[in-house]
Scaffold this active site. Structure first.
Site, PDB file in Angstrom:
ATOM      1  N   LYS A  22       0.802  -0.984   0.405  1.00  0.00           N
ATOM      2  CA  LYS A  22      -0.076   0.251   0.180  1.00  0.00           C
ATOM      3  C   LYS A  22       0.797   0.814  -0.427  1.00  0.00           C
ATOM      4  O   LYS A  22       0.711   2.026  -0.548  1.00  0.00           O
ATOM      5  CB  LYS A  22      -0.887  -0.096   1.074  1.00  0.00           C
ATOM      6  CG  LYS A  22      -2.134  -1.199   0.890  1.00  0.00           C
ATOM      7  CD  LYS A  22      -2.804  -1.374   2.136  1.00  0.00           C
ATOM      8  CE  LYS A  22      -4.172  -3.006   2.360  1.00  0.00           C
ATOM      9  NZ  LYS A  22      -3.916  -2.583   3.178  1.00  0.00           N
ATOM     10  N   GLN A  63      -4.335  -1.468   9.852  1.00  0.00           N
ATOM     11  CA  GLN A  63      -4.389  -3.095   9.160  1.00  0.00           C
ATOM     12  C   GLN A  63      -4.708  -3.604   9.769  1.00  0.00           C
ATOM     13  O   GLN A  63      -4.458  -4.097  11.191  1.00  0.00           O
ATOM     14  CB  GLN A  63      -2.554  -4.126   8.431  1.00  0.00           C
ATOM     15  CG  GLN A  63      -2.558  -4.609   8.050  1.00  0.00           C
ATOM     16  CD  GLN A  63      -3.136  -4.927   6.574  1.00  0.00           C
ATOM     17  OE1 GLN A  63      -2.770  -3.986   6.548  1.00  0.00           O
ATOM     18  NE2 GLN A  63      -3.345  -5.619   5.915  1.00  0.00           N
ATOM     19  N   ASP A 101     -10.974   3.598   4.651  1.00  0.00           N
ATOM     20  CA  ASP A 101     -11.354   2.062   4.124  1.00  0.00           C
ATOM     21  C   ASP A 101     -13.270   1.104   5.024  1.00  0.00           C
ATOM     22  O   ASP A 101     -13.598   0.571   4.920  1.00  0.00           O
ATOM     23  CB  ASP A 101     -10.290   0.716   4.805  1.00  0.00           C
ATOM     24  CG  ASP A 101     -10.401  -0.562   4.391  1.00  0.00           C
ATOM     25  OD1 ASP A 101     -10.990  -0.522   2.796  1.00  0.00           O
ATOM     26  OD2 ASP A 101      -9.930  -1.632   4.871  1.00  0.00           O
TER      27      ASP A 101
END
Ligand code: NAP
Length: 284
Positions: free
Chosen positions: A54, A98, A121
């Protein structure tokens, strides 16, 4: 024999990133560098790889990647504190924690600490709810990537029967809701579902989000179905038995180069969207 369509995620992602380039340049010219902060807790090698991928994708596009690496023993309180610091930092536009975090951490509490405007996200309860209502600024990236692939290849969704295997809050549930919002009839399956093969054989669209390598078998797929494999398992294999499913499907995403690259492109897009919003607010 029906013609097979391989749904090329690298191509979809490439076009998305091409569009983003100009937007990043325009922001830079006006004095804003989009910035994504990624937080990794512990030293899980797969998570480290995802975070590195990423970060590299950000840098290639001129997006700043700020990496926060906390050690394995970090408490929920220390993690939420680190997230709040990023919430308050005007130079950070998106925050990605994450998943998964070490088991002793309350992952839900950590996700909830992310400010909605930086939840690129779609992991917060509010982001999830907005997605359910169909007006989320930043729907969860992998579900959004799956919809983007269907749209890119002009695969109809309305009126189709979609069977989603998996009901996680970041993947199975939100993608089910997004398909429902697009007028599919959706069946969401999980580990307690009876007769999964029988349900899958009724599907026009199959979404595999199970986390088990080559789990979906070829003879569970109806002739001509569209198969989207969100799975990513050790050894670069997805959640569907690719060759066997390819034989029955009309269209299928490969692994790698299917859903994965579009997920990353979606994360970049959401970060640029957030940076543009922040720049517009600051300029008012
Ligand atoms: P997860 O949180 O582990 O959820 C897995 C889901 O699969 C659960 O809902 C579980 O049911 C269901 N399941 C497990 N065994 C099953 C069985 N035998 N029959 C039917 N359902 C079963 O996983 P996740 O985070 O959603 O990820 C799923 C996959 O997507 C993984 O391979 C992951 O690596 C991949 N992924 C890819 C991306 C990407 O960018 N491509 C992003 C995120 C995740 P229960 O709820 O009943 O336990």
């Amino acid at each position: 024999m029906t013609e097979k369509m391989i749904l090329d995620g690298s191509r979809v992602a490439g076009e998305m990133k091409e569009t983003l380039k100009g937007r990043v340049e325009a922001l830079a010219a006006a004095g804003t560098t989009p910035c994504l902060a990624t937080i990794l807790v512990g030293d899980d090698p797969a998570s480290e790889t995802y975070v590195r991928m990423k970060g590299n994708a950000c840098r290639r596009l001129g997006i700043e990647s700020r990496r926060i690496h906390l050690d394995r023993g970090t408490t929920t309180g220390q993690l939420t504190e680190a997230i709040r610091t990023l919430n308050d930092d005007p130079l950070v536009h998106g925050i990605l924690l994450q998943h998964p975090v070490p088991r002793h951490i309350d992952e839900r509490a950590a996700f909830e600490a992310i400010a909605i405007g930086k939840d690129v996200d779609g992991v917060t309860a509010l982001g999830f709810a907005q997605n359910a209502f169909g007006f989320a600024a930043y729907p969860s990236c992998t579900p959004a990537a799956i919809l983007a692939i269907l749209d890119y290849y002009r695969i109809p969704i309305e009126g189709k029967h979609a069977v989603v295997v998996g009901r996680s809050p970041i993947l199975g549930k939100p993608v089910s809701l997004m398909l429902l919002n697009r007028n599919a009839t959706v069946t969401t399956c999980h580990s307690k579902t009876s007769d999964l093969p029988g349900l899958l054989r009724q599907a026009d669209i199959v979404v595999a989000a199970v986390g088990r390598p080559r789990f979906i078998q070829g003879d569970w797929i109806r002739e001509g179905a569209v198969v989207l494999d969100a799975g990513y398992n050790e050894g670069n294999v997805g959640d569907v038995d690719y060759d066997a499913c390819l034989a029955r499907a009309s269209a299928i995403t490969p692994v790698p180069a299917g859903v994965g690259p579009v997920t990353i492109a979606m994360l970049l897009k959401h970060t640029v969207d957030a940076a543009e919003k922040a720049a517009a607010t600051a300029g008012r």
